[in-house]
Design a protein around this motif. Structure first.
Motif, PDB file in Angstrom:
ATOM      1  N   GLN A 356       4.767  -8.490  -3.970  1.00 50.43           N
ATOM      2  CA  GLN A 356       4.845  -9.672  -4.830  1.00 50.43           C
ATOM      3  C   GLN A 356       3.465 -10.255  -5.153  1.00 50.43           C
ATOM      4  O   GLN A 356       3.362 -11.155  -5.980  1.00 50.43           O
ATOM      5  N   SER A 357       2.429  -9.704  -4.519  1.00 54.99           N
ATOM      6  CA  SER A 357       1.074 -10.215  -4.734  1.00 54.99           C
ATOM      7  C   SER A 357       0.547  -9.786  -6.105  1.00 54.99           C
ATOM      8  O   SER A 357       1.206  -9.035  -6.844  1.00 54.99           O
ATOM      9  N   GLU A 358      -0.660 -10.227  -6.424  1.00 55.79           N
ATOM     10  CA  GLU A 358      -1.273  -9.855  -7.695  1.00 55.79           C
ATOM     11  C   GLU A 358      -1.452  -8.342  -7.808  1.00 55.79           C
ATOM     12  O   GLU A 358      -1.248  -7.762  -8.884  1.00 55.79           O
ATOM     13  N   ARG A 361       1.990  -6.899  -8.560  1.00 55.79           N
ATOM     14  CA  ARG A 361       2.383  -7.220  -9.936  1.00 55.79           C
ATOM     15  C   ARG A 361       1.672  -6.318 -10.933  1.00 55.79           C
ATOM     16  O   ARG A 361       2.289  -5.793 -11.876  1.00 55.79           O
ATOM     17  N   LEU A 362       0.369  -6.117 -10.721  1.00 50.90           N
ATOM     18  CA  LEU A 362      -0.405  -5.280 -11.638  1.00 50.90           C
ATOM     19  C   LEU A 362       0.047  -3.817 -11.583  1.00 50.90           C
ATOM     20  O   LEU A 362       0.093  -3.139 -12.615  1.00 50.90           O
ATOM     21  N   GLN A 365       3.323  -3.571 -13.408  1.00 48.87           N
ATOM     22  CA  GLN A 365       3.050  -3.818 -14.822  1.00 48.87           C
ATOM     23  C   GLN A 365       2.463  -2.570 -15.475  1.00 48.87           C
ATOM     24  O   GLN A 365       2.862  -2.198 -16.591  1.00 48.87           O
ATOM     25  N   SER A 369       5.132  -1.723 -18.153  1.00 46.89           N
ATOM     26  CA  SER A 369       4.878  -2.518 -19.351  1.00 46.89           C
ATOM     27  C   SER A 369       4.769  -1.606 -20.573  1.00 46.89           C
ATOM     28  O   SER A 369       4.104  -0.568 -20.524  1.00 46.89           O
ATOM     29  N   GLN A 389      11.176  -5.413  -7.113  1.00 47.88           N
ATOM     30  CA  GLN A 389       9.990  -5.526  -7.959  1.00 47.88           C
ATOM     31  C   GLN A 389      10.137  -4.736  -9.252  1.00 47.88           C
ATOM     32  O   GLN A 389       9.707  -5.186 -10.319  1.00 47.88           O
ATOM     33  N   LEU A 392      12.007  -6.500 -12.113  1.00 48.41           N
ATOM     34  CA  LEU A 392      11.294  -7.562 -12.818  1.00 48.41           C
ATOM     35  C   LEU A 392      10.574  -7.023 -14.049  1.00 48.41           C
ATOM     36  O   LEU A 392      10.182  -7.799 -14.924  1.00 48.41           O
ATOM     37  N   HIS A 393      10.419  -5.700 -14.109  1.00 49.46           N
ATOM     38  CA  HIS A 393       9.628  -5.095 -15.180  1.00 49.46           C
ATOM     39  C   HIS A 393      10.407  -4.099 -16.029  1.00 49.46           C
ATOM     40  O   HIS A 393       9.939  -3.699 -17.095  1.00 49.46           O
TER      41      HIS A 393
END
Length: 458
Positions: A356-358, A361-362, A365, A369, A389, A392-393
């Protein structure tokens, strides 16, 4: 409570990953659930100087060498290409023979039985081995009663199993003797596996028997060639040839978060060997447990354990790492080339903060993404912590009565922990390189047909 029981994987360069990490994982999961005895799980090799490499590219930094290893209660000896060397290694044979005197259980999987045979431990005993080269293996040792049709054989405190995945069946048989029945049944359900019985080996019929001088010649050829062949097949499968000759080398990236599940890892990497002729394999540690001399090490174990003691029992040397200093563009530098694959095994719930940290997330993503995703790529994620996780994407499939432990949306696979990883990975292999590669891999692994992708038959 009885005294501590030590379970050890005995490793050598060129060991087969699922052979020993499979049963090692199963017993770790049982120990996690058991309240009746304290267990310690260790890895052992001739030397600690360098990681001990598998044929699937999962190098292990072992806990002990032959000198520092304590007396163990359970030995698990894998097979693999490396047995053609290890079965003639005086230090290996001496160590195994010495440990076996006081060990409660001495086990082997696949061609690992050749080490027991050459150590003289199978003299006058019943045993079995890999069915693909069974008659080559039957040349090892003296006065061994080799049983071709057996999935595994128990003779006193010695258990020998057939090829690769038969180690799982052996582990459940051994687990039934070490743990309460309710613990064994719970682990079966947890990993989605129904063990095959002692005499239930369809691969004895698939491979049949071979006779004549060919066994003698093959055995001697491999013994001579092993010092050359093993290093060529244990350094990131196909990476050298692929990078040299492929204009757009395809990459299999395995993302290892701390306390990843080692059974998931073993099942998936064995399945992905179906890609080894056309893909580079790389292990990438996310927030590695340690970095020394430019090498990252990540820890894994039982990701479902309530005790952190069992979630970090294996230390894996990785090819590179991602941490807070890694730029997003550098996370997957070869991801855009062709039909790349990213695999993420289950992660212990205690590590959810990293996902869940940066950094987490990256990573997700970059993978999902629309702006950065490789539309030809495949992604496979395992277990609830990872799935939370992923969703979420990207879109997650709806779970219904037909869900068999894994599913997919587009080129994204969602697998429950355990053997469902194997089926999901084989399904991805089928889409990437065809059904023949799946069949060849399944026959090599001697995996139960129940775990093959739909429509695939041996």
């Amino acid at each position: 409570m009885p005294g501590k029981m030590i379970v050890a994987m005995i490793l050598f360069d060129g060991w087969e990953l699922l052979d020993s990490q499979g049963p090692f994982s199963v017993l770790t999961k049982m120990a996690s659930l058991s309240k009746t005895r304290d267990f310690e799980f260790i890895t052992v090799a001739k030397s600690k100087a360098t990681p001990t490499e598998t044929v699937s590219h999962q190098p292990v930094c072992v806990d002990h060498d032959f000198t520092s290893c304590p007396q163990v209660n359970v030995m698990i000896i894998p097979g693999g290409l490396g047995t053609f060397t290890a079965a003639h290694d005086a230090a290996m044979l001496s160590f195994v023979k010495k440990q076996s005197v006081e060990a409660d259980w001495v086990t082997s999987v696949c061609t690992g039985s050749s080490i027991l045979a050459e150590a003289g431990l199978l003299l006058g005993r019943r045993a079995t081995s890999n069915k693909a080269i069974f008659d080559v293996q039957a040349r090892y040792g003296k006065e061994v009663q080799w049983i071709h049709e057996a999935r595994f054989v128990i003779d006193g405190k010695f258990i020998t199993a057939s090829g690769v995945s038969a180690g799982l069946d052996m582990a459940f048989e051994l687990g039934g003797r070490l743990f309460d029945r309710n613990v064994v049944e719970a682990v079966k359900k947890q990993i989605g596996y129904e063990p095959l019985s002692e005499g239930d080996d369809i691969f004895a019929k698939i491979h049949g028997r071979s006779q004549g001088w060919s066994n003698f010649l093959f055995s001697n050829l491999m013994t001579w060639a092993a010092p050359i062949v093993v290093p060529m097949n244990t350094r990131a499968p196909s990476s050298a040839l692929t990078m040299l000759f492929a204009a757009k080398p395809r990459v299999l990236t395995v993302l290892l978060f701390p306390e990843f599940d080692m059974l998931d890892m073993a099942c998936a990497l064995e399945a992905f060997l179906g890609l080894s002729s056309t893909y580079c394999f790389e292990l990438v540690a996310v927030n590695p447990a340690s970095v020394e001399a430019g090498k990252a090490v990540q820890v894994g174990g039982d990701s479902a354990s309530d005790s952190r003691k069992y979630s970090s029992v294996v230390h894996v040397a990785c090819d590179r790492w991602i941490d807070g200093n890694t730029l997003p563009a550098d996370m997957f530098p070869r991801y855009s080339r062709g039909k790349s694959v990213v695999y993420i095994p289950s992660v212990h719930a205690s590590q959810v903060g990293i996902l869940q940290s940066e950094i987490g997330r990256l990573i997700f993503q970059q993978l999902f993404s629309p702006a950065t995703q490789n539309k030809d790529s495949f992604a496979i994620g395992s277990g609830k912590v990872v799935h939370d996780q992923m969703k979420l994407h990207t879109e997650k499939p709806s779970t219904d009565a037909s869900f068999r432990g894994w599913d997919k949306t587009g080129r994204t696979f969602w697998a429950d922990a355990g053997l469902h990883n194997l089926t999901a990975a084989l399904s991805a292999v089928k889409e990437l390189v065809g059904e023949k590669a799946v069949v060849d891999t399944a026959v090599s692994m001697e995996i139960s047909p129940a775990y093959l992708p739909e429509g695939v038959h041996l």
